[in-house]
Scaffold this motif. Sequence first.
Motif, PDB file in Angstrom:
ATOM      1  N   ARG A  96       0.882  -1.392  -0.050  1.00  0.00           N
ATOM      2  CA  ARG A  96       0.030  -0.101  -0.011  1.00  0.00           C
ATOM      3  C   ARG A  96       1.103   1.139  -0.009  1.00  0.00           C
ATOM      4  O   ARG A  96       0.677   2.014  -0.911  1.00  0.00           O
ATOM      5  CB  ARG A  96      -0.929  -0.070   1.450  1.00  0.00           C
ATOM      6  CG  ARG A  96      -1.976   1.025   1.241  1.00  0.00           C
ATOM      7  CD  ARG A  96      -2.956   0.955   2.326  1.00  0.00           C
ATOM      8  NE  ARG A  96      -3.954  -0.023   1.967  1.00  0.00           N
ATOM      9  CZ  ARG A  96      -3.883  -1.187   2.603  1.00  0.00           C
ATOM     10  NH1 ARG A  96      -3.153  -1.521   3.764  1.00  0.00           N
ATOM     11  NH2 ARG A  96      -5.062  -2.127   2.104  1.00  0.00           N
ATOM     12  N   GLN A 112       5.947  -9.483 -11.859  1.00  0.00           N
ATOM     13  CA  GLN A 112       5.636 -10.829 -11.343  1.00  0.00           C
ATOM     14  C   GLN A 112       6.459 -11.393 -10.424  1.00  0.00           C
ATOM     15  O   GLN A 112       6.136 -12.164  -9.308  1.00  0.00           O
ATOM     16  CB  GLN A 112       5.792 -12.131 -12.671  1.00  0.00           C
ATOM     17  CG  GLN A 112       7.440 -12.337 -12.801  1.00  0.00           C
ATOM     18  CD  GLN A 112       7.951 -11.320 -13.769  1.00  0.00           C
ATOM     19  OE1 GLN A 112       7.196 -10.177 -14.241  1.00  0.00           O
ATOM     20  NE2 GLN A 112       8.847 -11.435 -14.141  1.00  0.00           N
ATOM     21  N   PRO A 115       3.769 -11.184  -6.627  1.00  0.00           N
ATOM     22  CA  PRO A 115       2.536 -11.356  -6.875  1.00  0.00           C
ATOM     23  C   PRO A 115       1.444 -10.626  -6.122  1.00  0.00           C
ATOM     24  O   PRO A 115       0.433 -10.314  -6.388  1.00  0.00           O
ATOM     25  CB  PRO A 115       2.625 -12.730  -6.721  1.00  0.00           C
ATOM     26  CG  PRO A 115       3.775 -13.188  -6.634  1.00  0.00           C
ATOM     27  CD  PRO A 115       4.796 -12.302  -6.426  1.00  0.00           C
ATOM     28  N   ASP A 116       1.693 -10.566  -5.038  1.00  0.00           N
ATOM     29  CA  ASP A 116       0.618  -9.925  -3.889  1.00  0.00           C
ATOM     30  C   ASP A 116       0.459  -8.650  -4.315  1.00  0.00           C
ATOM     31  O   ASP A 116      -0.550  -8.113  -3.844  1.00  0.00           O
ATOM     32  CB  ASP A 116       1.094  -9.999  -2.290  1.00  0.00           C
ATOM     33  CG  ASP A 116       1.102 -11.566  -1.918  1.00  0.00           C
ATOM     34  OD1 ASP A 116       0.377 -12.203  -2.468  1.00  0.00           O
ATOM     35  OD2 ASP A 116       1.705 -11.760  -0.923  1.00  0.00           O
ATOM     36  N   LEU A 118      -0.314  -7.142  -7.043  1.00  0.00           N
ATOM     37  CA  LEU A 118      -1.385  -7.203  -7.630  1.00  0.00           C
ATOM     38  C   LEU A 118      -2.678  -7.029  -7.204  1.00  0.00           C
ATOM     39  O   LEU A 118      -3.637  -6.391  -7.758  1.00  0.00           O
ATOM     40  CB  LEU A 118      -1.494  -8.453  -8.869  1.00  0.00           C
ATOM     41  CG  LEU A 118      -0.204  -8.443  -9.460  1.00  0.00           C
ATOM     42  CD1 LEU A 118      -0.024  -9.854 -10.364  1.00  0.00           C
ATOM     43  CD2 LEU A 118       0.371  -7.455 -10.530  1.00  0.00           C
ATOM     44  N   SER A 119      -3.025  -7.626  -6.013  1.00  0.00           N
ATOM     45  CA  SER A 119      -4.051  -7.598  -5.253  1.00  0.00           C
ATOM     46  C   SER A 119      -4.290  -6.145  -5.049  1.00  0.00           C
ATOM     47  O   SER A 119      -5.449  -5.670  -5.052  1.00  0.00           O
ATOM     48  CB  SER A 119      -4.126  -8.614  -4.004  1.00  0.00           C
ATOM     49  OG  SER A 119      -4.241  -9.800  -4.563  1.00  0.00           O
ATOM     50  N   TYR A 120      -3.448  -5.472  -4.325  1.00  0.00           N
ATOM     51  CA  TYR A 120      -3.496  -3.903  -4.009  1.00  0.00           C
ATOM     52  C   TYR A 120      -3.670  -3.096  -5.260  1.00  0.00           C
ATOM     53  O   TYR A 120      -4.459  -2.216  -5.072  1.00  0.00           O
ATOM     54  CB  TYR A 120      -2.086  -3.582  -3.432  1.00  0.00           C
ATOM     55  CG  TYR A 120      -2.024  -4.227  -1.788  1.00  0.00           C
ATOM     56  CD1 TYR A 120      -2.455  -3.581  -0.836  1.00  0.00           C
ATOM     57  CD2 TYR A 120      -1.259  -5.651  -1.661  1.00  0.00           C
ATOM     58  CE1 TYR A 120      -2.195  -4.187   0.506  1.00  0.00           C
ATOM     59  CE2 TYR A 120      -1.122  -6.003  -0.644  1.00  0.00           C
ATOM     60  CZ  TYR A 120      -1.672  -5.408   0.438  1.00  0.00           C
ATOM     61  OH  TYR A 120      -1.521  -5.660   1.812  1.00  0.00           O
ATOM     62  N   GLN A 122      -5.225  -3.927  -7.961  1.00  0.00           N
ATOM     63  CA  GLN A 122      -6.798  -4.253  -8.098  1.00  0.00           C
ATOM     64  C   GLN A 122      -7.816  -3.552  -7.280  1.00  0.00           C
ATOM     65  O   GLN A 122      -8.431  -2.655  -7.824  1.00  0.00           O
ATOM     66  CB  GLN A 122      -7.012  -5.617  -8.026  1.00  0.00           C
ATOM     67  CG  GLN A 122      -8.671  -5.853  -8.348  1.00  0.00           C
ATOM     68  CD  GLN A 122      -8.905  -7.492  -8.178  1.00  0.00           C
ATOM     69  OE1 GLN A 122      -8.102  -8.287  -7.835  1.00  0.00           O
ATOM     70  NE2 GLN A 122     -10.213  -7.838  -8.586  1.00  0.00           N
ATOM     71  N   THR A 123      -7.343  -3.497  -6.158  1.00  0.00           N
ATOM     72  CA  THR A 123      -8.183  -2.540  -5.080  1.00  0.00           C
ATOM     73  C   THR A 123      -7.975  -1.100  -5.548  1.00  0.00           C
ATOM     74  O   THR A 123      -9.153  -0.389  -5.439  1.00  0.00           O
ATOM     75  CB  THR A 123      -7.659  -2.821  -3.635  1.00  0.00           C
ATOM     76  OG1 THR A 123      -8.045  -3.966  -3.390  1.00  0.00           O
ATOM     77  CG2 THR A 123      -8.582  -1.810  -2.757  1.00  0.00           C
ATOM     78  N   ASP A 126      -9.946  -0.422  -8.581  1.00  0.00           N
ATOM     79  CA  ASP A 126     -11.614  -0.759  -8.621  1.00  0.00           C
ATOM     80  C   ASP A 126     -11.997   0.629  -7.840  1.00  0.00           C
ATOM     81  O   ASP A 126     -13.148   1.162  -8.381  1.00  0.00           O
ATOM     82  CB  ASP A 126     -11.989  -1.845  -7.608  1.00  0.00           C
ATOM     83  CG  ASP A 126     -11.744  -3.255  -8.437  1.00  0.00           C
ATOM     84  OD1 ASP A 126     -11.480  -2.936 -10.080  1.00  0.00           O
ATOM     85  OD2 ASP A 126     -11.506  -4.295  -7.678  1.00  0.00           O
TER      86      ASP A 126
END
Length: 135
Positions: A96, A112, A115-116, A118-120, A122-123, A126
């Motif tokens: 973050r 790559q 990898p984690d 990418l979730s941040y 995405q949030t 969005d």
Amino acid sequence: RTVRVCRPMRGRRRCGFGDCKFAISRLNLKIANMNSYYPRSAVALLRRSLSSYPVVVVTGARQVGKSTMLRHELQDWQMLSLEDIDLREFAQTDARGFLQRYPTPLIIDEAQRVPDLLSYIQTAVDNSGRMGQYV
């Protein structure tokens, strides 16, 4: 052009294993203009994708010019490489904070490796709803 590195030993052109200091090596030198950029056919697709999606992923074989294309075509974007150990560690330990420190538009090369992250991302996309934020 051929460069002679050393003299032949007993008439042989090379020792075969490289341990003979008198072997001959031939080196083909190709002088390239490092400032040359060859346009990629993927540029039009990249531009269309950036106007339609918040995140665009560029994939391909090694050493085909993916990063070079992005650096050339998206000159006003900041580019970070997660090959840099310090940046990679920052992204891994505080994703973050990493995304806050480096605002969009942002190119994350070698994403790559974390990898984690990418979730941040995405949030973040969005919540914003904007197109063309990350590559």
